[in-house]
Every structure is written in C-alpha cells, then in structure tokens.
Design an enzyme around this catalytic site. Structure first.
Site, PDB file in Angstrom:
ATOM      1  N   LYS A 199       0.654  -1.326   0.039  1.00 20.61           N
ATOM      2  CA  LYS A 199       0.064   0.076  -0.099  1.00 20.61           C
ATOM      3  C   LYS A 199       0.864   1.140  -0.068  1.00 20.61           C
ATOM      4  O   LYS A 199       0.654   2.064  -0.691  1.00 20.61           O
ATOM      5  CB  LYS A 199      -1.076   0.046   1.266  1.00 20.61           C
ATOM      6  CG  LYS A 199      -2.169  -0.822   0.895  1.00 20.61           C
ATOM      7  CD  LYS A 199      -3.341  -0.385   2.247  1.00 20.61           C
ATOM      8  CE  LYS A 199      -4.397  -1.333   2.175  1.00 20.61           C
ATOM      9  NZ  LYS A 199      -5.643  -0.979   3.104  1.00 20.61           N
TER      10      LYS A 199
ATOM     11  N   CYS B  62      -6.458  12.186  26.640  1.00 16.55           N
ATOM     12  CA  CYS B  62      -5.870  11.407  25.306  1.00 16.55           C
ATOM     13  C   CYS B  62      -6.981  10.327  24.921  1.00 16.55           C
ATOM     14  O   CYS B  62      -7.985  10.254  25.475  1.00 16.55           O
ATOM     15  CB  CYS B  62      -4.386  10.595  25.865  1.00 16.55           C
ATOM     16  SG  CYS B  62      -4.823   9.024  26.925  1.00 16.55           S
TER      17      CYS B  62
ATOM     18  N   CYS C  24     -15.106  -3.009   9.181  1.00 17.68           N
ATOM     19  CA  CYS C  24     -15.726  -2.541   7.978  1.00 17.68           C
ATOM     20  C   CYS C  24     -16.026  -3.971   6.993  1.00 17.68           C
ATOM     21  O   CYS C  24     -16.887  -4.244   6.283  1.00 17.68           O
ATOM     22  CB  CYS C  24     -14.725  -1.833   6.958  1.00 17.68           C
ATOM     23  SG  CYS C  24     -14.825  -0.272   7.399  1.00 17.68           S
TER      24      CYS C  24
ATOM     25  N   LEU D 231       4.830  -0.648  13.624  1.00 17.36           N
ATOM     26  CA  LEU D 231       5.929  -0.228  14.421  1.00 17.36           C
ATOM     27  C   LEU D 231       5.456  -0.316  15.942  1.00 17.36           C
ATOM     28  O   LEU D 231       4.257  -0.042  16.321  1.00 17.36           O
ATOM     29  CB  LEU D 231       6.075   1.282  14.383  1.00 17.36           C
ATOM     30  CG  LEU D 231       6.516   1.429  12.919  1.00 17.36           C
ATOM     31  CD1 LEU D 231       6.688   3.258  12.856  1.00 17.36           C
ATOM     32  CD2 LEU D 231       7.964   1.211  12.840  1.00 17.36           C
TER      33      LEU D 231
ATOM     34  N   ASN E 176      -8.262  -0.615  14.235  1.00 14.58           N
ATOM     35  CA  ASN E 176      -8.303  -1.397  15.155  1.00 14.58           C
ATOM     36  C   ASN E 176      -7.693  -0.702  16.485  1.00 14.58           C
ATOM     37  O   ASN E 176      -7.024  -0.006  16.823  1.00 14.58           O
ATOM     38  CB  ASN E 176      -7.502  -2.846  15.009  1.00 14.58           C
ATOM     39  CG  ASN E 176      -5.993  -2.630  15.145  1.00 14.58           C
ATOM     40  OD1 ASN E 176      -5.422  -2.611  15.976  1.00 14.58           O
ATOM     41  ND2 ASN E 176      -5.467  -2.424  13.671  1.00 14.58           N
TER      42      ASN E 176
END
Length: 255
Positions: free
Chosen positions: A92, A178, A193, A116, A137
C-alpha cells in the site's frame, strides 16, 4: 510586484501552486511556509488515510511519512481512492507514494511497510510535528496514542463504519485528554468494515475532516476538535460534538 511575491522563502512556482490558500488571511505566505516545513506522520493508508494523505500533500505539507503493513486488495478500491486497479497486490505505501508524487512532487514522502512498536514507534512519532491515526483497530490506536503521549505529539484520530464516523483531536497538553481517556479498554467485540460494511464516501468525508484538523493544528488557526469527539451519522446527516474529559486515573496520560 505583488506584495506576497516579495516575501522570502516561497518560489514563484510555490506562490502560484498554493495561491488560493495564501489568499486566506488565516494562512497567508507565513502559514504556507509553515506547512512546507511541517512533518506529518500517517498511520493507515486506507479509506480515511487515502484522502487525508492526498489533501495534505496537495496543501503543501513538506514531509509525509506513511505507515501501513498491508497490500492493496480489490475490496479496498471502493473507498481507498489513492489506489488504482493496477495496484492490487502491491504494498500500500508504495502504491500510495506513487500517487502522491503525481499530485505534488515537492512533498517528501517516506514509507514504512511494517508495524511499529515500543521504542521504535515512540522514536518515529517523536520526529513528527503531528500524527494522524487512520487505523482500524483498538490495539494500534492505543499504541499510537501512548507514543504521542510520551512524546507530546498532537494526534488526530479518525474512524468510520457503515454510514457513521468519528474524529477526535488530542493535543497532549498536561490538562488535556488522550485517546485512552475516552476508551479505557478495547471492546471485546470490535466491529470492522469487513464485517459490517462501509459507504466509501463516508470514509472520504472523515479523511477530509482529518486533514483539515491537521492543517489547523499545524498553523494554530480556528477552533479545533481538541478534547472533543465529532460524531457523524451521514444516513440521517446528523453531526454532534461531545466534550472529552481527561481521566485522572488514565493509565497512559494521568500524571
């Protein structure tokens, strides 16, 4: 000579390319120079991340780092507008980088095609002026939020499903909330989705808003969604803004 053209730092090509933004008094030449010197990090180049990346690049963001470990799938093409049919099967970030280069070769686009974690995630985030989270997620969002809290990096979060979407802004100031103040723990069942579907234009709308909030934060203009969640129901065209309070017992940002 036009007064704006006398300002140092922008070439004639840049003055022409960004002229419609420079005309805005809230941006002007100084604001455009700031965008050109800014570094934004985008996690997730999907339905929301695609338009966000495209508008950031065309607005003149100087450096954009794309992070996504996935490959382009045929099912992505309905909403992930940065990709083309010929990109199916490609990484992508590589396909996205090619599209962004065709939109504005002046922007430096860097890519990371792995997930990461830990210190590496924190160090990468620390290098950015602002982070966009367009992942899908909770685990990824929690990790990105934690890194932003640790480094004090502003965070704009976007999420969409079916006909609905959410945008949140966290400046990571001491008195501010946060992401984990809003969602203390991940849901036992997290809809995706793939399971519930999504209208492509809804993801596009969220990406456009996310890019707009990012630009406003970088320039320090307007009233942002700081410590607020914007809830959008496009099926009924109902928009609501709800205050997010800092959780004094938040395991991530509570001092």
């Amino acid at each position: 000579m036009d007064a704006k053209a006398e300002q140092p730092g922008l070439s004639d090509e840049e003055l022409l390319r960004y002229s419609r933004q420079i005309l805005l008094p809230q941006i002007d030449v100084a604001g455009q120079q700031k965008l050109l010197s800014s570094h934004v990090m985008l996690f997730g180049v999907g339905g929301i991340g695609s338009p966000a990346a495209m508008y950031l690049v065309t607005s003149g963001i100087g450096k954009l780092t794309l992070i996504d470990p996935d490959k382009v799938d045929s099912s992505n093409l309905q909403r992930q507008i940065i990709y083309r049919s010929d990109d199916v099967g490609e990484e992508k970030v590589d396909a996205a980088c090619r599209t962004l280069a065709s939109l504005n070769s002046q922007t430096t686009v860097r890519t990371i095609d792995t997930v990461l974690t830990g210190a590496e995630l924190r160090d990468k985030v620390a290098d950015a002026d602002l982070v966009l989270d367009a992942t899908d997620n909770f685990n990824a969002r929690f990790a990105i939020n934690h890194a932003c809290v640790q480094t004090g990096t502003p965070l704009v979060v976007g999420a969409a499903i079916r006909f609905e979407g959410q945008i949140m802004v966290f400046t990571m100031q001491a008195a501010s909330a946060c992401y984990q103040c809003l969602y203390p723990v991940s849901d036992d069942f997290e809809e995706t989705c793939t399971q519930s579907g999504i209208l492509g234009s809804v993801a596009g709308l969220l990406g456009c808003i996310q890019a707009t909030e990012a630009i406003k934060l970088l320039l320090g203009i307007g009233q942002s969604l700081t410590d607020r969640i914007l809830l959008i129901d496009t099926l009924n065209m109902d928009w609501q803004s709800v205050k997010i309070n800092k959780d004094p017992e938040c395991p991530v940002c509570a001092a």
